[in-house]
Design a protein around this motif. Structure first.
Motif, PDB file in Angstrom:
ATOM      1  N   LEU A 239       0.827  -1.216   0.000  1.00 28.80           N
ATOM      2  CA  LEU A 239       0.000   0.000   0.000  1.00 28.80           C
ATOM      3  C   LEU A 239       0.863   1.270   0.000  1.00 28.80           C
ATOM      4  CD1 LEU A 239      -2.703  -1.108   2.621  1.00 28.80           C
ATOM      5  CD2 LEU A 239      -2.839  -1.227   0.140  1.00 28.80           C
ATOM      6  N   LYS A 240       2.144   1.118  -0.406  1.00 26.47           N
ATOM      7  CA  LYS A 240       3.068   2.260  -0.359  1.00 26.47           C
ATOM      8  C   LYS A 240       2.668   3.333  -1.352  1.00 26.47           C
ATOM      9  CE  LYS A 240       8.023   3.268  -0.461  1.00 26.47           C
ATOM     10  NZ  LYS A 240       9.371   2.682  -0.659  1.00 26.47           N
ATOM     11  N   TYR A 241       2.192   2.905  -2.557  1.00 27.30           N
ATOM     12  CA  TYR A 241       1.821   3.860  -3.608  1.00 27.30           C
ATOM     13  C   TYR A 241       0.333   3.686  -3.939  1.00 27.30           C
ATOM     14  CZ  TYR A 241       6.867   4.083  -4.187  1.00 27.30           C
ATOM     15  OH  TYR A 241       8.214   4.214  -3.965  1.00 27.30           O
ATOM     16  N   VAL A 242      -0.521   4.126  -3.052  1.00 28.84           N
ATOM     17  CA  VAL A 242      -1.967   3.992  -3.237  1.00 28.84           C
ATOM     18  C   VAL A 242      -2.472   5.042  -4.200  1.00 28.84           C
ATOM     19  CG1 VAL A 242      -4.218   4.057  -2.098  1.00 28.84           C
ATOM     20  CG2 VAL A 242      -2.256   3.019  -0.956  1.00 28.84           C
ATOM     21  N   ILE A 243      -3.348   4.648  -5.131  1.00 29.59           N
ATOM     22  CA  ILE A 243      -3.933   5.596  -6.085  1.00 29.59           C
ATOM     23  C   ILE A 243      -4.952   6.456  -5.362  1.00 29.59           C
ATOM     24  CG2 ILE A 243      -5.309   5.826  -8.196  1.00 29.59           C
ATOM     25  CD1 ILE A 243      -4.216   3.130  -9.075  1.00 29.59           C
ATOM     26  N   LYS A 244      -4.707   7.750  -5.373  1.00 32.97           N
ATOM     27  CA  LYS A 244      -5.623   8.693  -4.726  1.00 32.97           C
ATOM     28  C   LYS A 244      -6.217   9.691  -5.719  1.00 32.97           C
ATOM     29  CE  LYS A 244      -3.095   8.468  -0.345  1.00 32.97           C
ATOM     30  NZ  LYS A 244      -2.338   9.224   0.685  1.00 32.97           N
ATOM     31  N   ASP A 245      -5.671   9.700  -6.926  1.00 30.78           N
ATOM     32  CA  ASP A 245      -6.112  10.662  -7.928  1.00 30.78           C
ATOM     33  C   ASP A 245      -7.241  10.058  -8.747  1.00 30.78           C
ATOM     34  OD1 ASP A 245      -6.453  12.479  -9.947  1.00 30.78           O
ATOM     35  OD2 ASP A 245      -4.310  12.734 -10.361  1.00 30.78           O
ATOM     36  N   GLN A 246      -8.441  10.621  -8.621  1.00 26.14           N
ATOM     37  CA  GLN A 246      -9.611  10.098  -9.342  1.00 26.14           C
ATOM     38  C   GLN A 246      -9.430  10.246 -10.848  1.00 26.14           C
ATOM     39  OE1 GLN A 246     -12.834   8.716  -8.143  1.00 26.14           O
ATOM     40  NE2 GLN A 246     -12.749   8.177 -10.314  1.00 26.14           N
ATOM     41  N   LEU A 247      -8.837  11.380 -11.305  1.00 27.19           N
ATOM     42  CA  LEU A 247      -8.631  11.608 -12.738  1.00 27.19           C
ATOM     43  C   LEU A 247      -7.682  10.558 -13.311  1.00 27.19           C
ATOM     44  CD1 LEU A 247      -9.154  13.367 -15.226  1.00 27.19           C
ATOM     45  CD2 LEU A 247      -7.217  14.824 -14.500  1.00 27.19           C
ATOM     46  N   PHE A 248      -6.594  10.271 -12.590  1.00 25.73           N
ATOM     47  CA  PHE A 248      -5.636   9.246 -13.027  1.00 25.73           C
ATOM     48  C   PHE A 248      -6.316   7.873 -13.112  1.00 25.73           C
ATOM     49  CE2 PHE A 248      -2.680   5.847 -11.959  1.00 25.73           C
ATOM     50  CZ  PHE A 248      -1.658   6.066 -12.876  1.00 25.73           C
ATOM     51  N   TYR A 249      -7.163   7.593 -12.140  1.00 27.13           N
ATOM     52  CA  TYR A 249      -7.863   6.294 -12.116  1.00 27.13           C
ATOM     53  C   TYR A 249      -8.801   6.157 -13.304  1.00 27.13           C
ATOM     54  CZ  TYR A 249     -10.762   2.405 -10.583  1.00 27.13           C
ATOM     55  OH  TYR A 249     -11.430   1.213 -10.529  1.00 27.13           O
ATOM     56  N   ASP A 250      -9.545   7.234 -13.596  1.00 23.16           N
ATOM     57  CA  ASP A 250     -10.495   7.174 -14.716  1.00 23.16           C
ATOM     58  C   ASP A 250      -9.786   6.989 -16.053  1.00 23.16           C
ATOM     59  OD1 ASP A 250     -12.555   7.465 -12.960  1.00 23.16           O
ATOM     60  OD2 ASP A 250     -12.765   9.636 -13.244  1.00 23.16           O
ATOM     61  N   LEU A 251      -8.591   7.595 -16.203  1.00 24.03           N
ATOM     62  CA  LEU A 251      -7.857   7.498 -17.460  1.00 24.03           C
ATOM     63  C   LEU A 251      -7.282   6.096 -17.677  1.00 24.03           C
ATOM     64  CD1 LEU A 251      -5.909  10.907 -17.467  1.00 24.03           C
ATOM     65  CD2 LEU A 251      -7.781  10.241 -18.986  1.00 24.03           C
TER      66      LEU A 251
END
Length: 426
Positions: A22-34
Motif C-alpha cells: 500500500l506504499k503507492y496507493v492511487i488517490k487521484d480520481q482523474l488518473f484512475y479514470d484514465l
C-alpha cells in the motif's frame, strides 16, 4: 464480502512491482479514470460502471448475517429475540432458492439445534430426562449423544413441541387441483398421467388376488374348523413374521386393524432395497403374546426350525404343555417336509392353513398395534440393536386384553368368510 471475482486497483508504481503493498496507493480520481480500462478492459460497459470509484459496489446489505459455510449464508434485519425479523437474502451453494423455500429461520434453527434434526419422540425423551430424572443439560447431552445447544433449545421451547416441518420443493399440483383432476379423469374414464400420479399419496400394496382354488380351500378350511369346533378341543397358537425397518413401517401392509380404531397417517420406510432392519417372529394365543423373537440372517427352513426349538417351543410349553396346534402360513420355509417331520417329533401339531389367508390370522392385527408403538411420535432408529430394543419395549406395552380381543375374533372371521363366499374378510 464475496471477493472471488473482484479486482482491486490500488497500487500506482510500475517500478516497485507486486511487493509494493500500500506504499503507492492511487488517490487521484482523474488518473484512475484514465487508466481504468488498462487493468481490466470491459466491453459494453455502462457509464455508471466506468465512473464508479474502484469498481466496487454493494450487492446487498443488512444488520445481521449467519454464514454456516462458504456460499451458505442468510442476511436479515431485526432481532430474533423479539421475533421481528426481515429476511433479505438466503444463499446456499448448489441449491435452488425458489424450489427449496429457504428462510432465515432455517439458518437460525441450524445454529440453535447444532445442526441436528430431532424427532418428536427424541424431544419428549429429553424433556423426560430433565423433568423426571432431574438431569442437567450437560448430562442429557452426554447420555443422548446430542449437542448441548440442541438440548437447551428443546427444553427452552418445551411448551411448543411440534413435529418438524417437511422440507423439499412444493408439490407441482395443489391438493385441491389434484382432487379436481382425479374426479374429471374418473368421469371420463381416462388414465392419470404419470407426472400427476407422482404427487398422489403412496398407497399400500394390494392384497394378493384369490383364485377359485384359493377360495375353495378357504371355504373348506372354515367349514371343517367350525363343524369340529377345534378351538374348544385344543389351544391354537397363531404365528407370523414381520420385518421392521429403521425409519418406519415398510408399507407392504398385510395386516388389518379394527374399524373402530382411530385412523392415523402411516409412516413409510424410505430404505427400500437396502434390507436394513430386524425380522421378528411372533406367536400369540388367548393368554397373550407367548413370544416375539428376533430372526437372524436369511429366513430358511433350518433357521426357522432352530428358532422354534430353542425359543418358541419352550415358551409354549411353559404356558400350555403339549396340548396345542401351531398355525403357520404357506411360506416355503414353513413347508419343508423334513423340517415339519422333525418338528412333529418334538410335539408340534400343525393346522392345515389355507394359502393367501392373512386376513384370518390375528397376528396380522397384532402387528398393527405393535407398529404404532414402535414408531410412536415418528421415532427413527440408528441401528439394529436400538430397533430391537424398541420392539421389545413396545411388545411389553401390549396387554393380554388387547390380544384376547384379537384371538376371540378368530371364529367370527370364519363366519364372515363363509358369508362373503370365501373372499377376503374386511
Amino acid at each position: 464480502m464475496d471477493t472471488d471475482s473482484m479486482y482491486f486497483s490500488i497500487a500506482g508504481s510500475q517500478t516497485e512491482g507486486y511487493k509494493q503493498g500500500l506504499k503507492y496507493v492511487i488517490k487521484d480520481q482523474l488518473f484512475y479514470d484514465l487508466h481504468n480500462k488498462e487493468r481490466l478492459p470491459w466491453d459494453n460497459c455502462t457509464v455508471a460502471k466506468e465512473k464508479r470509484l474502484m469498481n466496487l459496489t454493494t450487492e446487498s446489505q443488512g444488520e445481521n448475517i449467519i454464514c454456516l459455510a462458504p456460499k451458505c449464508y442468510s442476511l436479515y434485519n431485526g432481532n430474533e429475540q423479539n421475533e421481528d425479523i426481515v429476511s433479505l437474502v438466503n444463499r446456499m451453494k448448489g441449491v435452488s432458492e425458489k424450489k427449496t423455500n429457504l428462510t432465515n429461520d432455517d439458518y437460525i434453527k441450524c445454529l440453535n439445534d447444532g445442526g441436528v434434526a430431532l424427532s418428536l419422540a427424541k424431544k419428549k425423551r429429553i424433556i423426560e430426562l430433565s423433568e423426571k430424572k432431574k438431569l442437567s443439560f450437560t448430562k442429557i447431552s452426554q447420555k443422548q449423544g446430542i449437542p448441548y445447544e440442541t438440548v437447551r433449545q428443546v427444553l427452552l421451547h418445551r411448551n411448543n413441541l411440534l413435529e418438524p416441518k417437511k422440507r423439499g420443493p412444493k408439490p407441482k399440483v395443489a391438493v385441491r387441483a389434484f382432487r379436481r383432476i382425479s374426479r374429471y379423469l374418473k368421469k371420463t374414464s381416462k388414465s392419470i398421467p404419470q407426472n400427476i400420479n407422482k404427487s398422489a399419496k403412496k398407497r399400500l400394496r394390494r392384497r394378493p388376488k384369490l383364485t377359485e382354488r384359493h377360495i375353495a380351500k378357504r371355504i373348506q378350511f372354515a367349514e371343517e374348523f367350525l363343524l369340529n369346533d377345534q378351538s374348544k378341543k385344543t389351544e391354537i397358537i397363531f404365528s407370523d413374521e414381520k420385518k421392521f425397518r429403521f425409519d418406519g413401517p415398510d408399507g407392504w401392509a398385510y395386516y388389518w386393524y379394527s374399524l373402530d380404531e382411530k385412523d392415523d397417517n402411516s409412516i413409510y420406510s424410505k430404505d427400500y432395497g437396502k434390507y436394513k432392519g430386524v425380522m421378528v417372529l411372533a406367536t400369540i394365543n388367548s393368554a397373550g403374546i407367548l413370544s416375539h423373537d428376533r430372526m437372524q440372517g436369511s429366513i430358511t427352513a433350518v433357521v426357522q426350525r432352530e428358532l422354534l426349538l430353542s425359543q418358541v417351543f419352550p415358551s409354549i410349553h411353559t404356558e400350555l404343555g403339549e396340548q396345542f396346534k401351531y398355525q403357520m402360513d404357506s411360506a416355503s420355509c414353513h413347508k419343508n417336509k423334513e423340517t415339519l417331520k422333525d418338528l412333529e417329533s418334538y410335539g408340534f401339531s400343525f393346522l392345515d392353513w389355507p394359502a393367501l389367508s392373512p386376513d384370518l390370522n390375528p397376528v396380522e392385527n397384532m402387528w398393527s398395534i405393535l407398529v404404532r408403538k414402535v414408531y410412536e411420535d415418528g421415532v427413527n432408529y440408528e441401528n439394529e440393536e436400538d430397533l430391537w430394543a424398541g420392539i421389545q419395549g413396545a411388545g411389553r406395552k401390549i396387554t393380554k386384553k388387547d390380544i384376547l380381543l384379537l384371538n376371540n375374533s378368530f371364529q367370527k372371521r370364519f363366519t364372515e368368510l363363509l358369508k362373503r363366499g370365501g373372499k377376503y374378510v374386511q
